[in-house]
Design an enzyme around this catalytic site. Structure first.
Site, short mmCIF file in Angstrom:
data_model
loop_
_atom_site.label_atom_id
_atom_site.label_comp_id
_atom_site.label_asym_id
_atom_site.label_seq_id
_atom_site.Cartn_x
_atom_site.Cartn_y
_atom_site.Cartn_z
N GLU A 1 9.34 8.52 -17.22
CA GLU A 1 7.97 9.02 -17.44
C GLU A 1 7.48 8.67 -18.84
OE1 GLU A 1 7.94 12.89 -14.46
OE2 GLU A 1 8.73 13.11 -16.47
N LYS B 1 15.90 21.56 -11.04
CA LYS B 1 15.21 20.32 -11.40
C LYS B 1 16.03 19.36 -12.25
CE LYS B 1 11.14 19.55 -11.26
NZ LYS B 1 10.00 20.22 -11.88
N SER C 1 14.61 21.45 -16.30
CA SER C 1 13.43 22.28 -16.48
C SER C 1 13.86 23.57 -17.17
CB SER C 1 12.82 22.58 -15.11
OG SER C 1 12.03 23.74 -15.19
N HIS D 1 0.83 -1.22 0.00
CA HIS D 1 0.00 0.00 0.00
C HIS D 1 0.86 1.26 0.00
CE1 HIS D 1 -3.24 -2.78 1.20
NE2 HIS D 1 -2.34 -3.26 2.05
#
Ligand code: ARG
Length: 474
Positions: free
Chosen positions: A305, A298, A292, A171
């Site tokens: 992704e 970043k 970024s 979980h």
């Protein structure tokens, strides 16, 4: 008629009318011609189409269906056409609809009317079924090679990081400590199953349909077994009507790819989470991340992704082919032309994703102290504490309740279960010694078994390199 295609009537050699020559009075509507043409994508089957034709014409000659000299002229012509294609000299013509007619017309230009004998005892319906099977045999083998590379990389990382301990989750809550290598080897198992699925599906692809002709078989004394042998198939199809309309093997390939993508996507998700500022369990390689345009701090896990995102298009490809097939009466229907783009898209996507994931995994750097810190939270010892009470004679349910109460009492106080003598993460991990458990020796056994598997399949993949039929026959 203003809608008539200029090139159909104006071609000086009268070739481009191709298969419409006899039956049709009018040319095709130019928009329909474009709509109907598949050459923009089925040109990917060029090599397989030539291979199939070479085997077919060899059989026609051997069975005296056409004179041996004609068969040999056609073979030579096809060999030159393949050379032209491989050298980038082949000129595709959209008005010739598909890869089959493009090649046949090119053959006619090269060797004259004798080219017309090639299409004896076959139809484009069995021809395309053959081409796609040949193509998927090769593609499956390539995908399997890429899967083997990814599995080796996982084994290397599992080996190199055998002593790193992290929290295992259920979980997405910290549950019990595990070895990082145990976690990575769970993905090895998924990719092993994927590999086995592709290998298994090869058996269904490995069926030679040529000779089924349009749907009912042909009136000539053909020898499909000879064609199968020449092309490296282990059997011929059992029913001509099924053979020209069956695309189960393509749907199965797409399902196998979709499930592989599911596994890649789950692994990508883990890496995204682990590399986040919240976890900091690992650092992804610069080579597979981007920055970024506005936030200089970043480092984005774009590769992972994209793998996660591209999973969606492979599911789409699977859905597309299943939907194309579901309403088709026997036998061939033009709907089947829609089978190719999903297959090609999936092949490109899955190979790209496997390749990128292999790179990401091989260069990912894991932070053992961060992971151990997270695995050292005392509540992770709750199960082991209950197990300790059980060893003293208490039934497990009662022990579970007792430890639960203890945790409830401590929760919110900010005090961990410090006053109780708790096992360390290392002790907890090392006490799980059964096969498939997370103790060092158990994980080492998993890695060793994994190495044996990859060793065996690498030998198999090396021996299965398809030899070009055309080279063998000419
Ligand atoms: N381009 C066609 C396909 O991909 C080839 C078979 C054409 N057969 C036919 N009867 N029109 O399915």
């Amino acid at each position: 008629m203003s809608h008539e295609l200029k090139s159909e009537s104006s071609d000086s050699q009268g070739l481009s009318k191709g298969i419409r020559k006899g039956r049709f009075k009018d040319g095709m509507n130019p928009f329909f011609a474009k709509f109907n043409a598949s050459i923009s994508f089925d040109k990917r089957l060029f090599v397989e189409d030539v291979e199939g034709s070479v085997a077919h014409v060899t059989m026609l000659g051997a069975m005296n269906i056409i004179p041996e000299t004609d068969a040999s002229t056609i073979r030579q012509g096809l060999a030159e056409i393949l050379d032209d294609f491989l050298a980038g000299r082949f000129e595709f013509r959209e008005e010739l609809e598909d890869v089959h007619i493009n090649i046949e017309e090119a053959l006619k230009r090269k060797i004259g009317v004798v080219a017309g004998k090639l299409h004896t005892a076959r139809s484009r319906n069995d021809q395309i079924a053959l081409d796609l099977r040949l193509y998927l045999k090769k593609s499956s083998t390539l995908v399997m090679q890429y899967l083997a590379d990814l599995m080796s990389t996982i084994l290397d990382q599992a080996d190199a990081n055998i002593d790193l301990i992290m929290p295992g989750y259920t979980h997405l809550q910290r549950a019990q400590p595990v070895r990082l290598s145990h976690h990575l080897m769970a993905y090895f198992q998924m990719f092993k199953r994927d590999f086995e699925r592709f290998r298994n599906a090869l058996d269904r692809i490995d069926e030679m349909p040529l000779g089924s002709a349009a749907l009912a078989g042909s009136t000539y004394n053909t020898d499909p077994v000879m064609v199968a042998n020449l092309l490296g198939f282990s059997r011929i199809s059992a029913n001509s009507m099924d053979a020209v309309s069956d695309r189960d093997f393509a749907a199965e390939f797409l399902f196998d790819a979709a499930l592989t993508m599911t596994h890649l996507s789950r692994l990508a998700e883990e890496l995204i989470v682990w590399s986040s500022s919240e976890f900091k369990f690992c650092e992804l390689p610069d080579a597979y991340c981007s920055g970024s345009s506005i936030m200089p701090q970043k480092k984005n896990p774009d590769a992972c992704e994209l793998i996660r995102g591209k999973t969606g298009r492979v599911y789409g490809d699977l859905t597309a082919i299943l939907t194309v097939l579901k309403g088709l009466p026997l036998t061939y229907n033009k709907d089947l032309q829609e089978d190719k783009e999903p297959v090609f898209d999936t092949i490109d996507t899955i190979m790209g994703c496997l390749n990128i994931m292999t790179g990401v995994i091989s260069e990912a750097v894991f932070d053992g102290s961060k992971m151990l810190e997270a695995a050292s939270e005392s509540y992770l010892a709750a199960t082991d504490l209950a197990d300790g009470l059980v060893r003293g004679g208490m039934p497990f349910r009662e022990a579970h309740e007792k430890v639960g109460e203890l945790i409830r009492k401590h929760e919110g106080t900010g005090i961990e279960l410090k006053e109780i003598k708790l096992p360390s993460p290392e002790q907890m991990v090392e006490s799980r010694i059964q096969p498939g458990g997370t103790a060092r020796n158990s994980v080492i056994s998993q890695i060793q078994a994994g190495r044996r598997f990859v060793g065996d399949i690498s030998a198999l993949l090396d021996s299965g390199n398809p030899e070009r039929v055309i080279k063998r026959i000419i």
